[in-house]
Design an enzyme around this catalytic site. Sequence first.
Site, mmCIF file in Angstrom:
data_model
loop_
_atom_site.group_PDB
_atom_site.id
_atom_site.type_symbol
_atom_site.label_atom_id
_atom_site.label_comp_id
_atom_site.label_asym_id
_atom_site.label_seq_id
_atom_site.Cartn_x
_atom_site.Cartn_y
_atom_site.Cartn_z
ATOM 1 C CB SER A 119 -1.051 -0.014 1.217
ATOM 2 O OG SER A 119 -0.364 -0.453 2.465
ATOM 3 C CG HIS A 138 -2.799 -0.771 -3.410
ATOM 4 N ND1 HIS A 138 -2.765 0.636 -3.097
ATOM 5 C CD2 HIS A 138 -2.993 -1.387 -2.207
ATOM 6 C CE1 HIS A 138 -3.191 0.573 -1.613
ATOM 7 N NE2 HIS A 138 -3.273 -0.431 -1.176
ATOM 8 C CD GLU A 150 -3.615 3.758 -5.777
ATOM 9 O OE1 GLU A 150 -3.556 4.830 -5.567
ATOM 10 O OE2 GLU A 150 -2.750 2.965 -4.784
ATOM 11 C CG ASN A 188 -2.846 3.991 1.246
ATOM 12 O OD1 ASN A 188 -4.211 4.113 1.349
ATOM 13 N ND2 ASN A 188 -2.254 2.653 0.960
HETATM 14 N N1 CAA Z 1 -17.562 -9.783 0.274
HETATM 15 C C1 CAA Z 1 -18.709 -9.838 -0.463
HETATM 16 N N2 CAA Z 1 -19.435 -8.544 -0.191
HETATM 17 C C2 CAA Z 1 -19.158 -7.722 0.658
HETATM 18 C C3 CAA Z 1 -18.076 -7.935 1.657
HETATM 19 C C4 CAA Z 1 -17.302 -8.959 1.386
HETATM 20 N N3 CAA Z 1 -16.073 -9.133 2.238
HETATM 21 N N4 CAA Z 1 -18.158 -6.720 2.574
HETATM 22 C C5 CAA Z 1 -19.275 -5.982 2.221
HETATM 23 N N5 CAA Z 1 -19.842 -6.700 1.120
HETATM 24 C C6 CAA Z 1 -21.161 -6.317 0.405
HETATM 25 C C7 CAA Z 1 -22.387 -6.449 1.106
HETATM 26 O O1 CAA Z 1 -22.895 -7.494 1.172
HETATM 27 C C8 CAA Z 1 -23.101 -5.490 0.675
HETATM 28 O O2 CAA Z 1 -23.727 -5.893 -0.632
HETATM 29 P P1 CAA Z 1 -25.201 -5.478 -1.522
HETATM 30 O O3 CAA Z 1 -25.260 -3.935 -1.531
HETATM 31 O O4 CAA Z 1 -25.178 -6.263 -2.403
HETATM 32 O O5 CAA Z 1 -26.070 -5.983 -0.164
HETATM 33 C C9 CAA Z 1 -22.049 -4.160 0.261
HETATM 34 O O6 CAA Z 1 -20.949 -4.745 0.057
HETATM 35 C C10 CAA Z 1 -22.367 -3.012 1.171
HETATM 36 O O7 CAA Z 1 -21.840 -3.450 2.555
HETATM 37 P P2 CAA Z 1 -22.906 -3.496 3.960
HETATM 38 O O8 CAA Z 1 -24.399 -3.434 3.536
HETATM 39 O O9 CAA Z 1 -22.162 -4.471 4.838
HETATM 40 O O10 CAA Z 1 -22.148 -2.072 4.522
HETATM 41 P P3 CAA Z 1 -22.250 -0.628 3.990
HETATM 42 O O11 CAA Z 1 -23.275 -0.176 2.905
HETATM 43 O O12 CAA Z 1 -22.177 0.217 5.157
HETATM 44 O O13 CAA Z 1 -20.791 -0.538 3.060
HETATM 45 C C11 CAA Z 1 -18.409 -0.312 3.100
HETATM 46 C C12 CAA Z 1 -19.684 -1.016 3.798
HETATM 47 C C13 CAA Z 1 -18.305 -0.945 1.795
HETATM 48 C C14 CAA Z 1 -17.096 -1.001 3.937
HETATM 49 C C15 CAA Z 1 -18.562 1.211 3.286
HETATM 50 O O14 CAA Z 1 -18.767 1.481 4.444
HETATM 51 C C16 CAA Z 1 -17.190 1.624 2.359
HETATM 52 O O15 CAA Z 1 -17.170 1.915 1.364
HETATM 53 N N6 CAA Z 1 -16.433 2.239 3.436
HETATM 54 C C17 CAA Z 1 -15.166 2.887 3.077
HETATM 55 C C18 CAA Z 1 -14.151 1.901 2.705
HETATM 56 C C19 CAA Z 1 -12.894 2.587 2.124
HETATM 57 O O16 CAA Z 1 -12.536 3.455 2.071
HETATM 58 N N7 CAA Z 1 -11.923 1.527 1.900
HETATM 59 C C20 CAA Z 1 -10.380 1.889 1.420
HETATM 60 C C21 CAA Z 1 -9.853 1.446 2.685
HETATM 61 S S1 CAA Z 1 -7.983 2.186 2.184
HETATM 62 C C22 CAA Z 1 -7.298 0.710 1.773
HETATM 63 O O17 CAA Z 1 -7.910 -0.407 1.758
HETATM 64 C C23 CAA Z 1 -6.089 0.876 1.102
HETATM 65 C C24 CAA Z 1 -4.962 0.497 1.967
HETATM 66 O O18 CAA Z 1 -3.949 0.098 1.467
HETATM 67 C C25 CAA Z 1 -4.837 0.740 3.380
#
Ligand code: CAA
Length: 293
Positions: A119, A138, A150, A188
């Site tokens: 990352s 990524h 990415e 990031n």
């Molecule tokens: N596998 C399959 N599907 C999944 C899943 C998984 N592990 N996790 C969530 N989902 C699906 C759910 O089933 C749901 O699907 P439907 O819409 O079809 O029902 C959908 O994703 C949304 O999930 P939830 O309903 O449980 O929850 P939500 O609507 O609150 O969304 C979230 C959860 C997608 C995490 C949302 O809060 C979000 O986008 N958060 C921000 C995440 C983010 O910024 N990520 C980047 C982090 S930085 C990074 O990763 C880089 C690094 O190097 C550090």
Amino acid sequence: MIVAVIGAGTMGSGIAQTFASCDQVTKVYLCDFATEYAEAGKHKIVAALSKRIKKGKMTEQAAGAIIGKIVTGENEIAVDADLVVEAVTEKMEIKKDIFRKMQNVIVKNPDCIFASNTSSLSITELASGLQKPIVGMHFFNPAPVMKLVEVIAGLNTPDEVVEKIKEIAVALGKTPVQVKEAPGFVVNRILIPMINEAIQVYSEGVSDIAGVDSAMKLGCNHPMGPLELGDYIGLDIVLAIMNVLYEETGDSKYRPALLLKKMVRGHHLGVKTGIGFYDYSDGNKVPVDAKAE
Ligand code: CAA
């Protein structure tokens, strides 16, 4: 295509699930340094798919087909992989050591591509001393849901390898964005200092945890507040990336917040340890400052 994902933590298991959900992928090795860790990663995938079945979003048969492609074990099982995606802890030496060893494991396939889910680290440095080139691939957490990949070329990554990774990302249903090698790449470099600043704002008492998160959710339409997101990513990862930004650039604007360091030292890493800015015990999610009152 046969894929080996090395590292069965949050990212590794999400990446393995993403590949196993793709029709073009016939087998996914989910590997870790001990089979029990790889098995734990597979359990996370089973749990995620079970939730989708319960919600009526997936059939048991479709979930079974995904799970059936995933073979767990130590890194040495991945002898015939076409693609290795390394997703272990964000430490240069550990990643380099894995790639060094994987060069001897993939004896059956000289064309196997080596990719890293790093990352923030230098792809050029990761590849230095290896016979094979490395490319950055990524993913974002949760990997099965987030649309971006990415794609990062190091100084010596051949163009055809970069193009192949972009093709694979598209086959996974993702949108690849090619970015130049730089600490933290694009996302990031912007996202992690924002989380660090949110920690600083909270520790100065400008607002409480719920207030900081609500402000950013409602004021910027972010799906999660920055403190909640830090917990979700893992505060150890947030600190590791801040350290890379700080050390690589020498710029004091990337200095990690003292509270972040303290929380990582105390093992308050967020969701994965059950406590961070929120307390996740008993299936709840309560801001830790609200609990203290
Ligand atoms: N596998 C399959 N599907 C999944 C899943 C998984 N592990 N996790 C969530 N989902 C699906 C759910 O089933 C749901 O699907 P439907 O819409 O079809 O029902 C959908 O994703 C949304 O999930 P939830 O309903 O449980 O929850 P939500 O609507 O609150 O969304 C979230 C959860 C997608 C995490 C949302 O809060 C979000 O986008 N958060 C921000 C995440 C983010 O910024 N990520 C980047 C982090 S930085 C990074 O990763 C880089 C690094 O190097 C550090």
